[in-house]
Every structure is written in C-alpha cells, then in structure tokens.
Design a protein around this motif. Structure first.
Motif, PDB file in Angstrom:
ATOM      1  N   HIS A   1      -8.405   0.912  -3.649  1.00  0.00           N
ATOM      2  CA  HIS A   1      -9.708   0.432  -3.184  1.00  0.00           C
ATOM      3  C   HIS A   1      -9.446  -0.907  -2.495  1.00  0.00           C
ATOM      4  O   HIS A   1      -8.760  -1.773  -3.052  1.00  0.00           O
ATOM      5  N   GLY A   2      -9.989  -1.099  -1.301  1.00  0.00           N
ATOM      6  CA  GLY A   2      -9.700  -2.335  -0.600  1.00  0.00           C
ATOM      7  C   GLY A   2     -10.862  -2.845   0.215  1.00  0.00           C
ATOM      8  O   GLY A   2     -11.803  -2.106   0.532  1.00  0.00           O
ATOM      9  N   ASP A   3     -10.783  -4.136   0.575  1.00  0.00           N
ATOM     10  CA  ASP A   3     -11.795  -4.705   1.462  1.00  0.00           C
ATOM     11  C   ASP A   3     -11.480  -4.293   2.893  1.00  0.00           C
ATOM     12  O   ASP A   3     -10.546  -3.525   3.163  1.00  0.00           O
ATOM     13  N   ASP A   4     -12.254  -4.796   3.850  1.00  0.00           N
ATOM     14  CA  ASP A   4     -12.095  -4.369   5.245  1.00  0.00           C
ATOM     15  C   ASP A   4     -10.696  -4.676   5.778  1.00  0.00           C
ATOM     16  O   ASP A   4     -10.092  -3.862   6.490  1.00  0.00           O
TER      17      ASP A   4
ATOM     18  N   ARG B   1      -8.224  -2.180   4.356  1.00  0.00           N
ATOM     19  CA  ARG B   1      -8.391  -0.847   4.945  1.00  0.00           C
ATOM     20  C   ARG B   1      -7.860  -0.820   6.372  1.00  0.00           C
ATOM     21  O   ARG B   1      -7.260   0.178   6.807  1.00  0.00           O
TER      22      ARG B   1
ATOM     23  N   ALA C   1      -4.170  -0.413   6.358  1.00  0.00           N
ATOM     24  CA  ALA C   1      -3.716   0.919   5.942  1.00  0.00           C
ATOM     25  C   ALA C   1      -3.740   1.924   7.079  1.00  0.00           C
ATOM     26  O   ALA C   1      -3.138   3.001   6.970  1.00  0.00           O
ATOM     27  N   GLU C   2      -4.435   1.599   8.156  1.00  0.00           N
ATOM     28  CA  GLU C   2      -4.540   2.546   9.270  1.00  0.00           C
ATOM     29  C   GLU C   2      -3.151   2.822   9.849  1.00  0.00           C
ATOM     30  O   GLU C   2      -2.386   1.914  10.138  1.00  0.00           O
TER      31      GLU C   2
ATOM     32  N   GLU D   1      -4.278   6.186   1.717  1.00  0.00           N
ATOM     33  CA  GLU D   1      -5.729   6.182   1.855  1.00  0.00           C
ATOM     34  C   GLU D   1      -6.294   5.039   1.014  1.00  0.00           C
ATOM     35  O   GLU D   1      -5.879   4.849  -0.130  1.00  0.00           O
ATOM     36  N   VAL D   2      -7.203   4.287   1.586  1.00  0.00           N
ATOM     37  CA  VAL D   2      -7.826   3.173   0.874  1.00  0.00           C
ATOM     38  C   VAL D   2      -9.340   3.337   0.946  1.00  0.00           C
ATOM     39  O   VAL D   2      -9.923   3.357   2.034  1.00  0.00           O
ATOM     40  N   GLU D   3      -9.968   3.448  -0.203  1.00  0.00           N
ATOM     41  CA  GLU D   3     -11.414   3.574  -0.261  1.00  0.00           C
ATOM     42  C   GLU D   3     -12.048   2.180  -0.186  1.00  0.00           C
ATOM     43  O   GLU D   3     -11.433   1.184  -0.575  1.00  0.00           O
ATOM     44  N   PRO D   4     -13.282   2.102   0.318  1.00  0.00           N
ATOM     45  CA  PRO D   4     -13.959   0.791   0.355  1.00  0.00           C
ATOM     46  C   PRO D   4     -14.143   0.236  -1.056  1.00  0.00           C
ATOM     47  O   PRO D   4     -14.560   0.959  -1.966  1.00  0.00           O
TER      48      PRO D   4
ATOM     49  N   LEU E   1       0.829  -1.209   0.000  1.00  0.00           N
ATOM     50  CA  LEU E   1       0.000   0.000   0.000  1.00  0.00           C
ATOM     51  C   LEU E   1       0.862   1.257   0.000  1.00  0.00           C
ATOM     52  O   LEU E   1       0.549   2.237  -0.689  1.00  0.00           O
TER      53      LEU E   1
END
Length: 446
Positions: free
Chosen positions: A313-316, A319, A322-323, A329-332, A302
């Motif tokens: 764009h990523g799954d849960d 995401r 990525a925190e 930044e990863v969008e749903p 990432l």
C-alpha cells in the motif's frame, strides 16, 4: 478475548473483593489457585539462586524429554484452530514443533544463566545522622499473565517468574488449551522433582472466560497482571482489572530510511523488519522513505518486497515509483493502512520530505512499540532516538530485535509500551519490585 466483565468495585490494597450474593463456584476455584500460588511464593522468596537455577534446568530438560507429548497436544490445537478459522498469524504463534521447543528450552537455560535480580542493591547511602539505607530488588509475589495462542509465553512467563522469585498464574486462552495444559503439567512435574511447590506455576484455563474475569479481580492475592495479545484482549484487561496491570501493546512499527542512509543496509533492514516473521508485534508495518533517496531506493524496496509476497500500500509518490516495475502492484494507502498492525505479509510505504515529516507521521500513527532509523548521519540518529516516543528505537538495525532473548534478557513476559514501572521487553528485573531497608542504632526521629 471478548468476555463481558462486570464494572469493578473498589477494594483496599491487600483485600480481595467480595462477590455478589450467589456467585458461582468458579470464583472460589480461581481464588483458591491464587491463594495456593501466594503460599508457594513465600517458599520461593527465600530460595537460593542455586535452587532456582537447578529447577529451571530441570524444566528445560523436561520440555525436551516430553517434546512428543507437547507436540501431540499442539497438533490437536492446530487442527481445531484451522477448522475454526483461526487467522494464519495466530496459527503461526500457536505452532510448536521440535525446533521451537528446543529454542524455548534453550531460553529457559539462558534465564538460569542470568544473574539473580533478587537482593540486588539498586542504590544505597549512609545519611548524616548515621542511618544506613539500601533499596533492594525483591520478588513481586504473585504475577498473573493473560495471553492467547502463544504457548511459548507459558514457559517464558514461568521461567522469568521463578528466577525473579515469584509464583505465576496463567490464562492462556482456548486456542492453545491442550498445549498449555500439557506444558504446565511438564513444568509442575519438574518443579516437584526439584523440591519446589507445583503451585508456583498454575493455570486457570479450565475456568474459561468466567475464570479470567475473577483472576482480574483477585486484588490482594495477585500483585500484578500482564496481558499479552491482540489489542482487544489488552484493552479489556486494562479496562476491567482491579489488579494492577502492566500494559503490553500492539506493534505498529516503522522503519525510516533517511537521506543519508546506506541503501543496501536500508533494504536489508526493511526486508528483515517486515518478512523475517510477520506474526510478531515487533514486525514493521510501515516504511517511510526520504524524498532525496526515494528515486534510487523505492524500485529496489518494492521489487524485493513483492518478490517476498508482500502486499503493498503506498502514497502517490510510491505508486508512481512502482509504474513499470515487473510484478509490482501498489494499492492506494489510506489512513486505515497507516493505523493498521497487519501481522501479515502486508506493508504501507510513504515518501516524506524530511526528518520532521517522518517524526510527525510516527507520532500520529505509532503504537509506541518499536521504530527504526537507517542513516549514516549521527545527528539524525540522535534526534530520532531522542524524539521518537516509543519503548524501543533501532538505529541501523531491524525492528525484530525488540525481543527479550535478542536483547540478552533470556526471555520476556511481554513488551511493555506504557511508561510506569517497566517499558520495553520485560525480563527479570522488570518482574521485581523494591524494598527500602533502613538500619540504625537506636535512632529515633526528633
């Protein structure tokens, strides 16, 4: 291409369909081009390899010598395309600079250096009754190629058709009309200088959308048609053509990072697959990561993708990984993301529990173009290669290698994602058909 095409009527093989009464002159103009190509193809069918190779080398030299002329036309197309809002990925495909022209000329020389497929014996035997059989590669005859915003295809299609003994009729689209016109002129001039008919390479661009409609219906004059471009263009040609079509496809390509992957290799493969050139159909659009290595691999992936300007764009699970990562930044991710061929600096990422889940995801969302697996487990690699139903499978290598030149074919006229006749990059052999030659000694059938 968004042209409206009338519903096709039936025609026997070898016949050109009759138009409705009062059909305009465009049909006859296009059919005249196809007729001239067919006549020219007869001369090429018996040409020696030396003749064809000399013509190809003349084409390559002419492209280099006429580079300023080509670049000037290309600049006009680029300026018009930018003013009309042509997407960035199409502008990139449209662009021809000195470096790209030199590479295109180099590809023509590569084709000239390849063995001539015409006359190759595919198989043969002598039957118990003494009949001697040979199945030989022979030219298609007349090949049509419909494409958009890709002036390199003009040269690739011409060189491959010439070497494989066929004439080619091109429809290159309005975005590249000035570039294609000049390139075709340069190629035809080189052919005439080499003693071959100019009509071996023709274009129907001047006849616009109406022209391509008639090209798709020139059954009996055109032997095969290859569409190369976006999903809309390909679907329209497949739906409307009465000429046999070899379908090329869009590239929703995947990279699967296995539990047994070398993570440094996986990062290099994923980055190259996504960012080396985003506007091509062999660019990766989704990366799948085995849960066992997600914790170690996702932060590096990432971070590296974000540094390259990739929108993620990523799954849960992605995401969550990525925190806390600076600048990431990863969008749903949604079903639309899994289905999308971005052709841009944009990527979908998912964590999968095992190989089965990776294969299931690819089976659902792939366009059957190219998939890659990164693993040191031979059993995983072999199963992935056996079960993925795509035209090309890469093992520990970038998806960007699904390319005629990269695979030693010299060039390609397209990447076929169908299963009949040809699949994958279409080079010289894929632009031939076969003929059975049966030799006897007065044999008669009882």
């Amino acid at each position: 291409m968004t042209a409206t095409v009338d519903a096709p009527t039936s025609a026997r093989a070898g016949e050109v369909e009759e138009p409705p009464a009062g059909q305009d002159a465009v049909r006859e103009a296009v059919l005249d081009v196809c007729r001239a190509a067919r006549v020219a193809s007869k001369a090429l069918a018996t040409a020696t390899r030396a003749t064809k190779d000399a013509a190809l080398l003349a084409v390559a030299d002419a492209l280099v010598a006429q580079a300023p002329r080509v670049e000037a036309a290309n600049a006009r197309d680029l300026e018009r395309g930018a003013a009309e809002g042509l997407p960035a990925n199409l502008l990139d495909r449209l662009r021809l600079d000195a470096g790209r022209l030199a590479a295109i000329a180099g590809a023509v020389r590569d084709v000239a250096a390849l063995p001539d497929p015409v006359g190759e014996v595919v198989r043969g035997q002598t039957l118990p009754n003494g009949l001697r059989l040979r199945q030989l590669r022979v030219p298609m005859g007349v090949v049509a190629v419909v494409y958009e915003a890709r002036p390199n295809v003009t040269v690739d299609a011409a060189s491959l058709a010439l070497k494989s003994g066929s004439a080619v009729v091109l429809r290159g689209g309005s975005a590249a009309r000035e570039t294609n016109a000049v390139v075709v002129e340069v190629v035809r001039e080189a052919l005439v200088a080499s003693g071959l008919p100019a009509e071996l390479v023709s274009t129907v661009d001047e006849h616009g959308r109406e022209g391509v409609r008639h090209l798709m219906r020139a059954r009996g004059l055109v032997d095969v048609l290859v569409p190369r471009g976006g999903a809309g263009l390909i679907a329209e040609v497949v739906r409307s053509s009465t000429v046999p079509v070899i379908e090329t496809g869009t590239g929703n390509c995947h990279v699967y990072v296995d539990a047994a992957a070398d993570l440094d290799v996986a990062l290099a493969v994923a980055l190259n697959s996504k960012t080396q050139r985003t506007s091509t159909c062999n660019t990766a659009e989704t990366v799948l990561v085995h849960a066992a290595v997600a914790g170690a691999f996702l932060p590096a992936l990432l971070t590296a993708m974000s540094a390259e300007g990739v929108r993620l764009h990523g799954d849960d699970a992605v995401r969550a990984a990525a925190e806390g990562l600076d600048g990431v930044e990863v969008e749903p991710a949604t079903d639309e993301d899994w289905a999308t061929e971005y052709l841009a600096l944009e990527l979908a990422v998912a964590v999968v529990p095992d190989l089965d889940a990776a294969l299931a995801h690819i089976d659902r969302w792939s366009t059957q173009h190219t998939e890659a697996v990164v693993t040191r487990d031979l059993a995983v690699a072999e199963r992935f290669a056996a079960e993925v139903d795509s035209a090309a499978v890469m093992v520990n290598a970038s998806t960007r290698f699904t390319d005629g030149a990269q695979l030693g074919l010299g060039a390609e006229v397209g990447i076929s994602t169908q299963k009949l006749h040809a699949r994958g990059p279409m080079g010289l052999a894929e632009l031939t058909t076969t003929r059975w030659v049966v030799t006897g000694d007065g044999h008669v059938r009882a």
